[in-house]
Design a protein around this motif. Structure first.
Motif, PDB file in Angstrom:
ATOM      1  N   GLU A 184     -33.224 105.950  -5.423  1.00 12.63           N
ATOM      2  CA  GLU A 184     -34.018 105.910  -6.652  1.00 12.63           C
ATOM      3  C   GLU A 184     -33.486 106.931  -7.646  1.00 12.63           C
ATOM      4  O   GLU A 184     -33.489 108.135  -7.372  1.00 12.63           O
ATOM      5  N   THR A 185     -33.009 106.461  -8.764  1.00 11.17           N
ATOM      6  CA  THR A 185     -32.635 107.329  -9.870  1.00 11.17           C
ATOM      7  C   THR A 185     -33.768 107.283 -10.873  1.00 11.17           C
ATOM      8  O   THR A 185     -34.093 106.230 -11.405  1.00 11.17           O
ATOM      9  N   ARG A 186     -34.386 108.427 -11.109  1.00  9.65           N
ATOM     10  CA  ARG A 186     -35.587 108.436 -11.969  1.00  9.65           C
ATOM     11  C   ARG A 186     -35.368 109.284 -13.215  1.00  9.65           C
ATOM     12  O   ARG A 186     -34.563 110.218 -13.227  1.00  9.65           O
ATOM     13  N   ASN A 215     -29.808 102.302  -0.921  1.00  9.74           N
ATOM     14  CA  ASN A 215     -30.899 102.314  -1.891  1.00  9.74           C
ATOM     15  C   ASN A 215     -31.217 103.756  -2.271  1.00  9.74           C
ATOM     16  O   ASN A 215     -31.567 104.572  -1.418  1.00  9.74           O
ATOM     17  N   HIS A 247     -31.383 112.261  -9.021  1.00  5.89           N
ATOM     18  CA  HIS A 247     -31.515 111.711  -7.671  1.00  5.89           C
ATOM     19  C   HIS A 247     -30.759 112.597  -6.692  1.00  5.89           C
ATOM     20  O   HIS A 247     -29.872 113.358  -7.082  1.00  5.89           O
TER      21      HIS A 247
END
Length: 376
Positions: free
Chosen positions: A176-178, A174, A274
């Protein structure tokens, strides 16, 4: 004897091709799969700084890269005024060493072709239009089922399949690509004679309007705005939007704007970021390049970081005799903090622009140049 005898590389970009070439040159049996149909689908233009050029030389492709690209040693800063006035000319650090240019632009598909041709030349088995469906590992190897129904067993799988990495998802990682909050318009086209380096225009209706020569007859131009949903625009509307935004910028932009006529050569994406926390491997599967760390292109280091990952990983796999924790500890010690520092600097520069803050950009760039001038 290398730590591995057989390796699957997933992804034909800079990280994947670089890893495959180094390993194959050392006698490792390497398969490389790329989900795109051919190298023409692998991007538009790219800016390569000195540390990227250093790694390309180590891959044995410098002569081809030099012939295909456009080198320069100065970045210009221009005003968003009616004349595109030059307000500063900044010498770029030669982070790859004194015998290499500070920076080079080139078409990304051409760079991909050069690297994958080199991979084939040294014995890598390259397959386009497929990727893996299933990956199962045990203590001794990794069993892989491909989308075309074929199977294989490998000592190691290298996931170099980009920001949306299917390998990463298959591992259950997991990450998080923001969005950074910026979107970028890019266009690829002919190079006017007035464009001999990267120039950046700060201010005006957009955050940045810039361009980079990518060859004697080509360049890519870009405009950075607030990130927004542009997906409903037709290709023709995308072209019209980029031309409209470019109307605030002059000097060479006046020539570039006249060449923006082909909607298929314009694209729009968001800046995203990320960083995967250590470890980047799960047993005998490891993530590198954008699959592990990605940054907005504010300091043009994404490609360089991918190439450095490839060189360091391959070097350790060839020098060590076992794929053990000591090898992974050495890999993470050399790559994790360095990649994080570059991503953080890229994000910091983007945030300054979003906040309209006059941050100490020269100091930031000097720090990154000092870091990247040292071998990975």
């Amino acid at each position: 004897m290398p730590a591995v005898n057989s390796v699957l590389v997933v992804g034909g970009g800079l990280a994947g091709a670089g890893t495959a070439i180094h390993l194959a040159q050392a006698g490792v049996a390497v398969d490389l799969v790329e989900i795109k149909p051919d190298t023409a689908a692998l991007g538009s233009g790219i800016t390569l700084q000195g540390n990227a050029l250093r790694e390309l030389r180590s891959l044995g492709v410098w002569d081809q890269v030099q012939a295909a690209g456009y080198a320069f040693d100065v970045t210009g800063i221009r005003a968003p005024d009616p004349h595109g006035t030059v307000v500063a000319e900044i010498p770029d650090a030669r982070t790859g060493g004194p015998d290499l240019p500070a920076a080079m632009g080139m078409p990304r598909p051409e760079l991909a072709r050069i690297l994958l041709d080199r991979a084939t030349e040294v014995g890598v088995k390259v397959r386009f239009g497929t990727t893996h469906n299933e990956v199962h590992q045990d203590a001794d190897g990794v069993d892989v089922t491909f989308a075309d129904g074929s199977t294989g067993r490998y000592d190691l799988v290298v996931g170099a399949d980009g920001i949306r990495s299917w390998t990463r998802r298959a591992l259950g990682v997991n990450l998080e690509t923001r969005s950074v909050g910026m979107g970028i318009w890019r266009a690829f086209g002919p190079r006017p004679a007035s464009v001999t380096r990267t120039d950046l225009y700060y201010g005006g209706p957009s955050y940045i309007a810039g361009y980079c020569p990518t060859g004697e007859d080509s360049l890519y131009a870009y405009i950075v705005e607030d990130a927004q949903d542009r997906s409903a625009l037709t290709p023709e509307e995308q072209l019209a939007t980029m031309k409209e935004l470019s109307g605030a910028y002059h000097g060479p932009w006046d020539e570039i704007r006249e060449t923006l006529t082909d909607p298929s050569r314009v694209n729009y994406t968001w800046f995203e970021t990320h960083v995967l926390e250590e470890p980047w491997n799960r047993g005998r599967v490891v993530l590198i390049g954008d699959a592990a760390h990605t940054c907005p292109p504010t300091i043009a280091q994404g490609g360089a970081m991918a190439l450095e990952d490839a060189v360091v990983l391959a070097e350790l796999l060839v020098e060590r005799s076992a794929l053990d924790q000591d090898l992974w500890d050495a890999f993470h010690a050399r790559r994790c903090e360095r990649a994080r520092t570059v991503v953080d600097a890229s994000n910091q520069l983007a945030q300054w622009q979003l906040d309209h803050v006059q941050g100490d950009i020269p100091s930031l760039m000097r720090s990154i140049a000092q870091l990247t001038s040292q071998p990975a």
